[in-house]
Write an enzyme that holds these catalytic residues in place. Structure first.
Site, short mmCIF file in Angstrom:
data_model
loop_
_atom_site.label_atom_id
_atom_site.label_comp_id
_atom_site.label_asym_id
_atom_site.label_seq_id
_atom_site.Cartn_x
_atom_site.Cartn_y
_atom_site.Cartn_z
N GLY A 283 -61.95 93.42 1.15
CA GLY A 283 -62.07 92.39 0.10
C GLY A 283 -63.18 91.41 0.41
O GLY A 283 -63.39 91.06 1.57
N ARG B 132 -63.45 99.66 -0.39
CA ARG B 132 -62.33 100.02 0.50
C ARG B 132 -62.40 101.50 0.86
O ARG B 132 -61.38 102.14 1.11
CB ARG B 132 -61.00 99.67 -0.16
CG ARG B 132 -60.80 98.17 -0.36
CD ARG B 132 -59.36 97.81 -0.58
NE ARG B 132 -59.19 96.41 -0.91
CZ ARG B 132 -59.13 95.43 -0.02
NH1 ARG B 132 -59.26 95.69 1.26
NH2 ARG B 132 -58.95 94.18 -0.41
N ASP C 141 -58.65 94.16 9.14
CA ASP C 141 -58.08 95.21 9.99
C ASP C 141 -58.53 96.62 9.58
O ASP C 141 -58.75 97.47 10.45
CB ASP C 141 -56.55 95.12 10.04
CG ASP C 141 -55.91 95.15 8.67
OD1 ASP C 141 -56.60 94.89 7.67
OD2 ASP C 141 -54.70 95.43 8.60
N THR D 279 -61.07 87.94 7.03
CA THR D 279 -60.04 88.22 6.04
C THR D 279 -59.39 86.93 5.57
O THR D 279 -58.98 86.11 6.39
CB THR D 279 -58.92 89.17 6.53
OG1 THR D 279 -57.87 89.18 5.56
CG2 THR D 279 -58.33 88.79 7.88
N ASP E 2 -56.64 86.75 4.46
CA ASP E 2 -55.22 86.83 4.82
C ASP E 2 -54.94 86.18 6.18
O ASP E 2 -53.81 85.83 6.47
CB ASP E 2 -54.77 88.30 4.89
CG ASP E 2 -54.97 89.03 3.58
OD1 ASP E 2 -54.99 88.37 2.52
OD2 ASP E 2 -55.12 90.27 3.60
N ASP F 43 -54.76 87.45 9.13
CA ASP F 43 -53.69 88.15 9.85
C ASP F 43 -54.18 89.00 11.02
O ASP F 43 -53.46 89.88 11.49
CB ASP F 43 -52.88 89.01 8.87
CG ASP F 43 -53.73 90.07 8.16
OD1 ASP F 43 -54.96 90.06 8.35
OD2 ASP F 43 -53.16 90.88 7.42
N ARG G 85 -51.41 89.49 1.44
CA ARG G 85 -50.88 90.81 1.79
C ARG G 85 -49.50 90.69 2.46
O ARG G 85 -48.64 90.03 1.89
CB ARG G 85 -51.88 91.54 2.69
CG ARG G 85 -51.62 93.02 2.74
CD ARG G 85 -52.84 93.79 3.09
NE ARG G 85 -53.44 94.36 1.90
CZ ARG G 85 -54.67 94.81 1.84
NH1 ARG G 85 -55.46 94.73 2.87
NH2 ARG G 85 -55.12 95.34 0.74
O1 F6P Z 1 -56.98 91.52 2.12
C1 F6P Z 1 -57.48 90.61 1.21
C2 F6P Z 1 -56.78 90.74 -0.10
O2 F6P Z 1 -57.33 89.79 -0.98
C3 F6P Z 1 -55.25 90.62 -0.05
O3 F6P Z 1 -54.83 89.30 0.05
C4 F6P Z 1 -54.87 91.33 -1.31
O4 F6P Z 1 -53.55 91.84 -1.25
C5 F6P Z 1 -55.86 92.44 -1.37
O5 F6P Z 1 -57.00 92.02 -0.67
C6 F6P Z 1 -56.29 92.82 -2.77
O6 F6P Z 1 -57.07 93.96 -2.68
P1 F6P Z 1 -58.02 94.51 -3.83
O7 F6P Z 1 -59.29 93.70 -3.79
O8 F6P Z 1 -58.27 95.92 -3.41
O9 F6P Z 1 -57.30 94.38 -5.11
#
Ligand code: F6P
Length: 343
Positions: free
Chosen positions: A10, A72, A103, A125, A127, A129, A171
């Protein structure tokens, strides 16, 4: 040295500050810089790499997103993914590759480093985490956005005497929820680390009512599971790294519906979603992204493959990428207990 830069996962505010730091250190040392486009997608297939010059890094410090693009894409899940990555690194003549990510991205970086590829990591991140490091690019900006949103939502909550449910990202951890909720004065914060029942939420709202509060702000982390609110297997789609796309589960909306049905209080939901990852980075994110970016360049210049800068006790230190991705860092009980004082 020819050094590559890649951003995966992300997007997050501060990524460009880190890219700029790696690149400016490299250019100052007389190295050349190559950008890998769109995360690991740029190292798979025929590769998508582009030579970069000094002017490419001008004016990007304050820009959100990533000038390199992101994705991703997971080469570990592709047949021949390892050979594609190693082949593209070789063909592009990269002596080092700095991978900036969370991660998932760092897991791939660690895997490639184990195969002898010249990989250095950088923690990113929203998050927050990752293990070992106390700082991840994007987290501070995300918390600031949540805080401002709560300040704004308070006015409608108070004027209309409503319950406002605010769903935030994070997440499987509650860092964004607990820090944003603390800073924004949330009346209740629900996070995956400390599950509570719907009955407890209802009781809490009743208690607040008896105490004279005629509105409430509830922050709920997207990864929360709650009996009667979220289904154990709701069939949500997963991404290439196997993560459930939590924004599609809609825990905030479901919770709000249950609260309204159980308490009779008018209840509204706000999903902050991608606004938490968007726009300009805070000063804190700019400064620390610059510091870890510069430290990553130093590790590359020293040939310390499989390593990455981390932040501990306010200083930049060095860890293996492996240790950083070894486990998820979760909100500790003492922080959640502090937040509960204000419920
Ligand atoms: O890991 C960062 C994050 O923004 C999380 O908080 C969220 O669950 C996820 O990415 C969303 O992913 P995507 O951009 O693939 O919708």
């Amino acid at each position: 040295m020819q050094i590559g830069i890649l951003t995966g996962g992300g997007d997050a505010p501060g990524l460009n500050a880190a890219i700029r730091a790696v690149a400016r250190c490299a250019l100052a040392a007389g190295d050349t810089v190559v950008g890998v486009r769109n995360g690991w997608a740029g190292l798979t297939g025929d590769g998508d790499l582009v030579p970069l010059k000094r002017s490419d890094f001008s004016g990007i410090l304050q820009l959100g997103g990533t000038i390199m693009g992101s994705s991703r894409v997971n080469p570990m899940k592709r047949d021949g993914g390892l050979d594609e990555c190693l082949g593209n690194l070789r063909r592009a003549g990269l002596d080092a590759l700095v991978a900036i990510g969370g991660d998932d991205t760092l897991g791939v970086a660690s895997w490639l480093a184990e195969q002898g590829a010249p990989l250095i990591g950088v923690p990113k991140t929203m998050d927050n985490d990752l293990s070992v490091t106390e700082y991840c690019i994007g987290f501070d900006s995300a918390v600031s956005i949540v805080t401002e949103a709560l300040d704004r939502l308070h006015t409608t909550a108070a004027s209309h005497h409503r319950v406002m449910v605010v769903e935030v990202m994070g997440r499987d951890t509650g860092w964004v929820a607990v820090m944003g909720g603390l800073a924004g004065g949330a009346d209740m914060i629900l996070i995956p680390e400390f599950p509570i029942r719907l009955d407890d939420v209802v009781e809490h709202l009743d208690r607040r009512g008896f105490q004279g509060s005629d509105f409430s702000i509830i922050v709920v982390a997207e990864g929360v599971t709650m009996d009667g609110v979220t289904a154990s297997d709701d069939g949500s789609a997963t991404d290439a790294f196997g993560h459930v796309q939590l924004s599609k589960r809609g825990v905030g909306e479901r919770l709000a519906g249950m609260i309204e049905a159980r308490t009779g209080h008018e209840t509204r939901t706000t999903v902050l979603g991608y606004t938490q990852r968007g726009g300009t980075p805070t000063a804190y994110d700019r400064i620390w992204a610059t510091r870890v970016g510069a430290a990553a360049y130093t590790l590359a210049a020293e040939g310390r493959w499989g390593m990455m800068p981390v932040v501990r006790c306010g200083a930049v230190e060095v860890s293996t990428i492996d240790d950083v991705v070894s486990e998820q860092r979760r909100v500790p009980a003492e922080l959640y207990e502090l937040a509960r004082v204000f419920f």
